[in-house]
Scaffold this motif. Structure first.
Motif, PDB file in Angstrom:
ATOM      1  N   VAL A   1      40.664  57.754  41.619  1.00  0.00           N
ATOM      2  CA  VAL A   1      41.143  56.977  42.766  1.00  0.00           C
ATOM      3  C   VAL A   1      39.968  56.478  43.607  1.00  0.00           C
ATOM      4  O   VAL A   1      39.984  55.342  44.088  1.00  0.00           O
ATOM      5  N   THR A   2      38.952  57.299  43.756  1.00  0.00           N
ATOM      6  CA  THR A   2      37.768  56.890  44.521  1.00  0.00           C
ATOM      7  C   THR A   2      37.088  55.697  43.861  1.00  0.00           C
ATOM      8  O   THR A   2      36.707  54.734  44.544  1.00  0.00           O
ATOM      9  N   LYS A   3      36.976  55.723  42.540  1.00  0.00           N
ATOM     10  CA  LYS A   3      36.372  54.586  41.825  1.00  0.00           C
ATOM     11  C   LYS A   3      37.218  53.334  41.978  1.00  0.00           C
ATOM     12  O   LYS A   3      36.692  52.240  42.211  1.00  0.00           O
TER      13      LYS A   3
ATOM     14  N   GLY B   1      35.420  46.439  47.347  1.00  0.00           N
ATOM     15  CA  GLY B   1      34.376  45.435  47.115  1.00  0.00           C
ATOM     16  C   GLY B   1      34.895  44.007  47.159  1.00  0.00           C
ATOM     17  O   GLY B   1      34.133  43.073  47.392  1.00  0.00           O
ATOM     18  N   SER B   2      36.196  43.831  46.951  1.00  0.00           N
ATOM     19  CA  SER B   2      36.768  42.484  46.958  1.00  0.00           C
ATOM     20  C   SER B   2      37.399  42.112  48.306  1.00  0.00           C
ATOM     21  O   SER B   2      37.899  41.011  48.467  1.00  0.00           O
TER      22      SER B   2
ATOM     23  N   LEU C   1      37.595  42.690  57.501  1.00  0.00           N
ATOM     24  CA  LEU C   1      38.917  43.256  57.278  1.00  0.00           C
ATOM     25  C   LEU C   1      38.805  44.732  56.869  1.00  0.00           C
ATOM     26  O   LEU C   1      39.565  45.576  57.338  1.00  0.00           O
ATOM     27  N   LEU C   2      37.830  45.036  56.041  1.00  0.00           N
ATOM     28  CA  LEU C   2      37.615  46.425  55.630  1.00  0.00           C
ATOM     29  C   LEU C   2      37.226  47.290  56.831  1.00  0.00           C
ATOM     30  O   LEU C   2      37.696  48.413  56.974  1.00  0.00           O
ATOM     31  N   LYS C   3      36.409  46.731  57.718  1.00  0.00           N
ATOM     32  CA  LYS C   3      36.004  47.455  58.924  1.00  0.00           C
ATOM     33  C   LYS C   3      37.214  47.732  59.811  1.00  0.00           C
ATOM     34  O   LYS C   3      37.386  48.846  60.323  1.00  0.00           O
TER      35      LYS C   3
END
Length: 126
Positions: free
Chosen positions: A46-48, A55-56, A61-63
């Motif tokens: 799941v981490t991978k 990464g996409s 947005l990730l922040k």
């Protein structure tokens, strides 16, 4: 002599019980260790997968997601399903639904109640 035989029988009985209990403990320990290894392998997978998906996603947005996830007990985004935010389980009112319908597909929407990012899916019909 009789007391000694009786005591020896009791020792034999108790030794048998201890061995039976130890066998159960050993079995439980082996099952626990196997389950732990399975969970560790699943967590690594799941981490991978998360790293690939993250990464996409645009950095801003990730922040935002990470900030919300920290604030909301591990859940930064929630699916909008049948007019309801699955993060706080509150149904959106008609005004909020109309805003969701009018928003462009790539617009980041947030629940007015819990502030999580709303994820629109095909099932949500919006």
């Amino acid at each position: 002599m009789e007391r000694r035989e009786s005591a020896q029988e009791r020792v034999t009985e108790l030794t048998g019980r201890v061995e039976a209990v130890q066998a159960k403990v050993d079995d439980a320990t082996a099952r626990r260790d196997a389950a732990e290894a399975e969970l560790d392998a699943e967590a690594a997978t799941v981490t991978k997968e998360r790293e690939l998906v993250a990464g996409s996603v645009p950095a801003d947005l990730l922040k935002l997601y990470e900030k919300l996830r920290e604030q909301q007990g591990g859940v930064g985004a929630a699916r909008l399903y049948q007019r309801k935010c699955e993060g706080c389980h509150i149904e959106l009112n008609i005004t909020e639904l109309n805003e969701v319908r009018a928003a462009a597909k790539d617009t980041v929407l947030r629940c007015e109640n819990c502030r999580r990012i709303l994820v629109r899916t095909a099932e949500s019909g919006l």
